[in-house]
Design an enzyme around this catalytic site. Sequence first.
Site, PDB file in Angstrom:
ATOM      1  N   GLU A 142      -3.109   8.094  -4.727  1.00  0.00           N
ATOM      2  CA  GLU A 142      -3.409   6.919  -5.689  1.00  0.00           C
ATOM      3  C   GLU A 142      -4.252   7.657  -6.515  1.00  0.00           C
ATOM      4  O   GLU A 142      -5.460   7.634  -5.804  1.00  0.00           O
ATOM      5  CB  GLU A 142      -3.169   5.675  -5.238  1.00  0.00           C
ATOM      6  CG  GLU A 142      -2.807   5.010  -6.549  1.00  0.00           C
ATOM      7  CD  GLU A 142      -2.303   3.442  -5.581  1.00  0.00           C
ATOM      8  OE1 GLU A 142      -3.323   2.183  -6.360  1.00  0.00           O
ATOM      9  OE2 GLU A 142      -1.948   2.778  -4.985  1.00  0.00           O
TER      10      GLU A 142
ATOM     11  N   ARG B 226       0.551  -1.116  -0.087  1.00  0.00           N
ATOM     12  CA  ARG B 226      -0.368  -0.032   0.112  1.00  0.00           C
ATOM     13  C   ARG B 226       0.772   1.395   0.023  1.00  0.00           C
ATOM     14  O   ARG B 226       1.878   1.496   0.565  1.00  0.00           O
ATOM     15  CB  ARG B 226      -0.875   0.266   0.943  1.00  0.00           C
ATOM     16  CG  ARG B 226      -2.114  -0.785   1.003  1.00  0.00           C
ATOM     17  CD  ARG B 226      -3.030  -0.910   0.052  1.00  0.00           C
ATOM     18  NE  ARG B 226      -4.166  -1.507  -0.326  1.00  0.00           N
ATOM     19  CZ  ARG B 226      -4.436  -2.317  -0.568  1.00  0.00           C
ATOM     20  NH1 ARG B 226      -2.956  -2.722  -1.430  1.00  0.00           N
ATOM     21  NH2 ARG B 226      -5.409  -3.783  -1.133  1.00  0.00           N
TER      22      ARG B 226
ATOM     23  N   HIS C 265      -0.229   0.494 -10.292  1.00  0.00           N
ATOM     24  CA  HIS C 265      -0.618  -0.357  -9.303  1.00  0.00           C
ATOM     25  C   HIS C 265      -1.003  -2.195 -10.128  1.00  0.00           C
ATOM     26  O   HIS C 265      -2.141  -2.039 -10.092  1.00  0.00           O
ATOM     27  CB  HIS C 265      -1.978  -0.165  -9.009  1.00  0.00           C
ATOM     28  CG  HIS C 265      -2.544  -1.367  -7.497  1.00  0.00           C
ATOM     29  ND1 HIS C 265      -2.974   0.345  -5.887  1.00  0.00           N
ATOM     30  CD2 HIS C 265      -2.491  -2.291  -6.490  1.00  0.00           C
ATOM     31  CE1 HIS C 265      -3.180  -0.848  -5.559  1.00  0.00           C
ATOM     32  NE2 HIS C 265      -2.789  -2.219  -5.908  1.00  0.00           N
TER      33      HIS C 265
END
Length: 323
Positions: A265, A236, A284
């Site tokens: 993000e 994360r 990601h």
Amino acid sequence: MTHLLITRQLGTDLSSLEALATVDVWADRQPPPYEILQQKIPHVDGLLCLLTDRIDQALIHTGRSLKVISQMAVGYDNIDIAAATARGIPVGHTPGVLTNATADLTWALLMAAARRIVEGDRFTRSGQWQTWEPNLLLGADMAGATLGIVGLGRIGQAVARRAQGFEMQILYTGRHRGDPALEQALGVEFVDFDRLLATSDFITIHTPLSPETHHLFSDRQFEQMQSTAVLINTARGAIVDPEALYRALQNHQIAAAAIDVTDPEPISMASPLLELENLIITPHIGSASVQTRQKMAAMAIANLIAGLKGERLPYCVNPEVYA
């Protein structure tokens, strides 16, 4: 009539859901704004969401008909689990299936950062490659190096198994020491966080995001790391303080980093991190293999169907709702 909301196009067959309910799929590439979720959720019996959707207490309480929440991800820090449990709403996720895909990407990022592959590609494409040079784009050896794993869950274990092939010394840390038999099988040694920081050539993060791990890597931790160290993060983004990461890379406190997640993000195009040559950033894509994403979608749909039928979710985050 039963009504379902899916917050993104999944690229998979939805006929099993369409046989049970009216299915509303958000068609845009961007996630639905929170205000749209607020408008839709009062009329929804089942919700299939992604990590990019904020499913907070207010939204859950607005979902008066909501019977099940199914997330297409292993993590669920975007969902207020306590609020769902208080309402008796089971929450599903997709654990285990993305382990190998994420471990593969971790290893790809580690190797790319160690051997400066992205820098080399840019160097070649810009016409700077003129001849073979003894000191051009020197990187780091992986064979025999020390790998530090922060969090020895499923993905951390898969990364350790890959490291065995490089005959690495493998250290790990976490809130609790793992099973000694597992340690022996993986060839790993449990150490405290400070020792892992100080002695690892490569450090890879595989711990969940929590209040305890938020900005776990900040100025103090980068100061403890070796100047030749490489940091990998496929967990994360908020586990790493982005401003501290920038300072550590800019000042060469560490040699390089490669991250598949950012904080926030997606990363802002104004972020100074984008200016750094010794940082690799991917969008990601840890679980982004065709086979893995298909399996994740199937698991999320199975959770959704079970919840609609009043059956136990196959992959439930809060099984206490069945107590």
